[in-house]
Design an enzyme around this catalytic site. Structure first.
Site, PDB file in Angstrom:
ATOM      1  N   HIS A 477       0.832  -1.210   0.000  1.00 46.38           N
ATOM      2  CA  HIS A 477       0.000   0.000   0.000  1.00 46.38           C
ATOM      3  C   HIS A 477       0.867   1.261   0.000  1.00 46.38           C
ATOM      4  CE1 HIS A 477      -3.439   2.586   1.192  1.00 46.38           C
ATOM      5  NE2 HIS A 477      -2.476   3.267   1.791  1.00 46.38           N
ATOM      6  N   GLU A 478       1.750   1.361   0.965  1.00 46.28           N
ATOM      7  CA  GLU A 478       2.568   2.579   1.077  1.00 46.28           C
ATOM      8  C   GLU A 478       3.448   2.753  -0.149  1.00 46.28           C
ATOM      9  OE1 GLU A 478       1.874   4.784   3.093  1.00 46.28           O
ATOM     10  OE2 GLU A 478       0.558   3.592   4.362  1.00 46.28           O
ATOM     11  N   HIS A 481       1.751   4.656  -2.846  1.00 40.58           N
ATOM     12  CA  HIS A 481       1.906   6.113  -2.722  1.00 40.58           C
ATOM     13  C   HIS A 481       3.273   6.534  -3.271  1.00 40.58           C
ATOM     14  CE1 HIS A 481      -1.658   6.913  -0.353  1.00 40.58           C
ATOM     15  NE2 HIS A 481      -1.292   6.116   0.622  1.00 40.58           N
ATOM     16  N   HIS A 484       3.290   6.687  -6.965  1.00 41.52           N
ATOM     17  CA  HIS A 484       2.566   7.885  -7.397  1.00 41.52           C
ATOM     18  C   HIS A 484       3.528   9.085  -7.346  1.00 41.52           C
ATOM     19  CE1 HIS A 484      -1.564  10.168  -6.953  1.00 41.52           C
ATOM     20  NE2 HIS A 484      -1.048  10.288  -8.140  1.00 41.52           N
TER      21      HIS A 484
HETATM   22 ZN   LIG Z   1      -2.392   5.326   2.217  1.00 48.68          ZN
END
Ligand SMILES: [Zn+2]
Length: 687
Positions: A477-478, A481, A484
């Site tokens: 998940h992290e 980011h 991105h």
């Molecule tokens: Zn998050």
């Protein structure tokens, strides 16, 4: 005052990728750099407003985007440190700076001359012949300044400044109290027998943690941020489980003799009241209305509709799960009613019985180094052609932070990725991504430095770091980011990386979680740390089969927190809450999420997202963006999954866009239509 001369924040770093020169940064550098940075930026803004020239996009917006570079440099390093490796020094400085920075932001956003220039440009925007990104920049500035109160009277602006300053002090104090209580309330265990169920590694880590606090011979269980602690799933001693959950839930509610030093209840009441008053000043019925006006959701009603639609089904599913768990207790002759501290423990039992899945048995296949290199990095390589190379020669902010260089297929550099995965007393709870250097063509910064922080317990010396299933999910998940941040391309610093709406920002990171169990990725990283054997296919199949298991609980505890956050911020300026516990109980009861066996994921007094973390009236964002996530996962599945072509499309149309355009337009461009709700309902079993 040597520090004002040789201050490393006064110039761009000359290290590769402008990596901050951590080895030369010390505590004495921060305060002067912040003060200098604010002074500089005010002078830069003064130069914009004091010119006799009529406003142009170049002399106003571009000049604004170029301003404040010293302040950005020091702020990015300091707030990274105060989150990841805090000290008494950083805590005190953070509290001192909070009102100064709030006043600084107000000095710019409430500057009537600056607003007049932006408003004038906005009024003639269609005649300015701006490209799409520049037009969007103008639109965003006008909207943000207007919502920040730039159009208010002088008296109202002064009230607004007072609200902002007081709020920044209160939210900083909330965070500080929470960290203090999280450390203070860590569970001390005298007898190792009470730790039955934990692994040898976890027990020796607990012994080590106790030694670090001069509690030799005892064991210390550190608290983590959400209500549920991962050890609740394995501790066999019911009394210890009860104590552990009680300690987690006691954070922020102790009014001890020392003057209620860490009591967050009065802070919660004052913060929400001030936010409601500020919203009224700005023309909104509530803080939630004010916040959502500048999100993709647009209104609290839209948020309430989605959450309210999901809550009854989630609560019903949780009751069904509860009955299953009670049946196990009864079959064992337990003779007690399932309590909140039993939920995870019996869930694991049912998971084993019903699906034959033992999540603890997976951990030997989840060694951190392999998950990172052969899982997370590997998936990014397959999708986006990225390569990650360790750069041990580059120094991070802490000896445990590791630096990797990121390059594309043609060998060109994208930036640095820094991972800091272990928990420590100086690190705040949870997991997050942040940028130390933001990409911006305007500023000539084509590469970026992005970071991930996790809170994984450190193994005993010589032992491998074996992640839990949830920690592997968190890492994917992290890292979503981080991708991105690495892949976005913007002209203006305002739009770099993950600078998008808060209720959109979780979408790319949630999508990245899908690769964790993707067969090709899983086969590549999930290998036994001792034997090197791949995770047995049976285990993989069972994980997949059980993926909707316990969703009733998970969705309920999340929705409870999201609705609680909305409830606190839907109060109007005339309402004064006096009893935090009562308010919370009423809010949860009103939406049917008051099952005592399913506590809210965060209670108000340790709800950092909403009272100090910038997610105020915004905790709904996770499920809001999960609608897009589930819809996107379906697209990948229908279109061949993990391929470079699919990665390129997602990169070109979505990740790479950063904040340069309206996110829902970017979504439509990527998906070919608006997102549909059905994939989320299917995934969470909420039909
Ligand atoms: Zn998050």
């Amino acid at each position: 005052m040597a520090s004002t001369v040789n201050n490393p924040f006064f110039a761009r770093s000359t290290l590769p990728y402008q990596l901050p020169p951590f080895a030369s940064i010390s505590d004495e550098h921060y305060r002067p750099a912040f003060l200098q940075g604010m002074t500089e930026q005010l002078a830069e803004v003064g130069a914009i407003t004091h010119t006799a020239d009529a406003p142009t996009f170049e002399n106003t917006l571009v000049a604004l985007e170029r301003s404040g570079q010293t302040l950005s440099r020091v702020a990015e390093v300091f707030f990274n440190k105060s989150s990841s490796d805090s000290s008494y020094f950083t805590n005190d400085l953070e509290e001192e700076l909070a009102p100064l920075l709030a006043a600084h932001a107000d000095a710019m956003r409430l500057d009537p001359a600056l607003y007049a220039r932006i408003a004038a440009l906005h009024a003639q925007r269609s005649d300015l012949e701006l490209n799409a990104e520049s037009l969007y920049l103008l639109d965003r500035y006008f909207t943000e300044f207007t919502l920040a109160g730039a159009g208010l009277s002088d008296d109202d602006k002064q009230s607004l400044r007072d609200f902002n300053s007081r709020l920044s002090t209160l939210t900083t104090r909330f965070e500080k109290n929470l960290l203090a209580d999280t450390n203070e309330l860590a569970l001390v265990i005298d007898d190792v027998a009470e730790l039955d169920g934990l692994t040898d590694g976890e027990i020796s880590a607990a012994a080590e943690a106790a030694r670090e606090r001069q509690l030799d011979g005892k064991y210390l269980i550190s608290l983590v941020l959400p209500t549920s602690h991962p050890y609740l799933a394995s501790l066999t001693n019911r009394g210890v489980r009860e104590r552990l959950l009680a300690a987690s839930r006691a954070r922020g509610i102790r009014s001890d003799d020392a003057g209620a030093a860490s009591d967050n209840r009065p802070l919660v009441i004052e913060i929400t009241h001030l936010r409601a008053q500020r919203a009224r000043l700005l023309g909104f019925d509530s803080h939630a209305a004010y916040v959502t006006a500048d999100e993709t959701a647009k209104t609290p009603g839209a948020v309430w509709d989605l959450l309210g639609r999901l809550a009854p089904a989630a609560a019903r599913n949780a009751s069904v799960e509860q009955a299953d768990l009670q049946a196990v207790i009864d079959a064992e002759g337990g003779g007690f009613e399932l309590a909140a501290w039993d939920w995870a423990f019996y869930t694991e039992k049912v998971r084993r019985a019903k699906y034959d899945v033992d999540t603890a048995a997976m951990r030997p296949y989840f060694e951190l180094g392999s998950v990172l290199a052969n899982g997370v990095f590997y998936a990014a390589h397959q999708l986006y052609g990225l390569t990650f190379t360790a750069r041990p020669d580059l120094v991070g902010w802490h000896p445990e932070s590791r630096v990797f260089e990121v390059t594309t297929e043609d060998g060109s550099a994208l930036g640095l990725y820094i991972g800091d995965f272990y928990t420590r007393d100086s690190k705040r709870g949870g997991a997050w991504m942040n940028a130390l250097v933001a990409q911006s063509t305007l500023l000539g910064t084509e590469t970026t430095v992005v970071c991930n922080n996790l809170n994984v317990s450190k193994p005993a010396a010589g032992q491998p770091t074996l992640l839990t299933y949830d920690q592997v999910t968190t890492l994917f998940h992290e890292f979503g980011h981080a991708l991105h941040g690495l892949l976005a391309r913007a002209t203006y610093p305002k739009f770099s990386g993950t600078n998008v709406y808060r209720d959109f920002v979780e979408f790319p990171s949630q999508v990245n979680e899908m690769w964790m169990l993707w067969p090709e990725v899983l086969a590549n990283y999930a290998r036994h740390y001792q034997t090197g054997e791949a995770m047995p296919q049976q285990l993989v199949d069972r994980i997949q089969a059980s993926s909707a298991f316990n969703e009733g609980f998970l969705t309920s505890e999340y929705l409870a927190a999201a609705l609680l956050d909305q409830a606190w911020h839907r109060i109007d300026a005339d309402t004064t809450v006096t009893d935090v516990a009562r308010f919370e109980a009423d809010a949860l009861a009103s939406v049917g999420l008051d099952n005592p066996a399913v506590p809210t994921r965060y209670a108000s007094t340790y709800f950092a997202h909403t009272f100090s973390g910038g997610y105020d009236a915004g905790y709904y964002s996770y499920i809001w963006s999960e609608v897009l996530d589930a819809d996107t996962v379906e697209w990948f599945k229908e279109n061949g999954g993990l391929t470079r072509a699919n990665g390129d499309r997602f990169r070109d149309r979505l990740l790479g866009v950063g904040g340069t355009t309206d996110p829902l337009e970017a979504y439509r461009h990527w998906r070919g239509r608006d997102a549909e709700l059905q994939p989320l309902l299917d995934r969470r079993g909420l039909n």
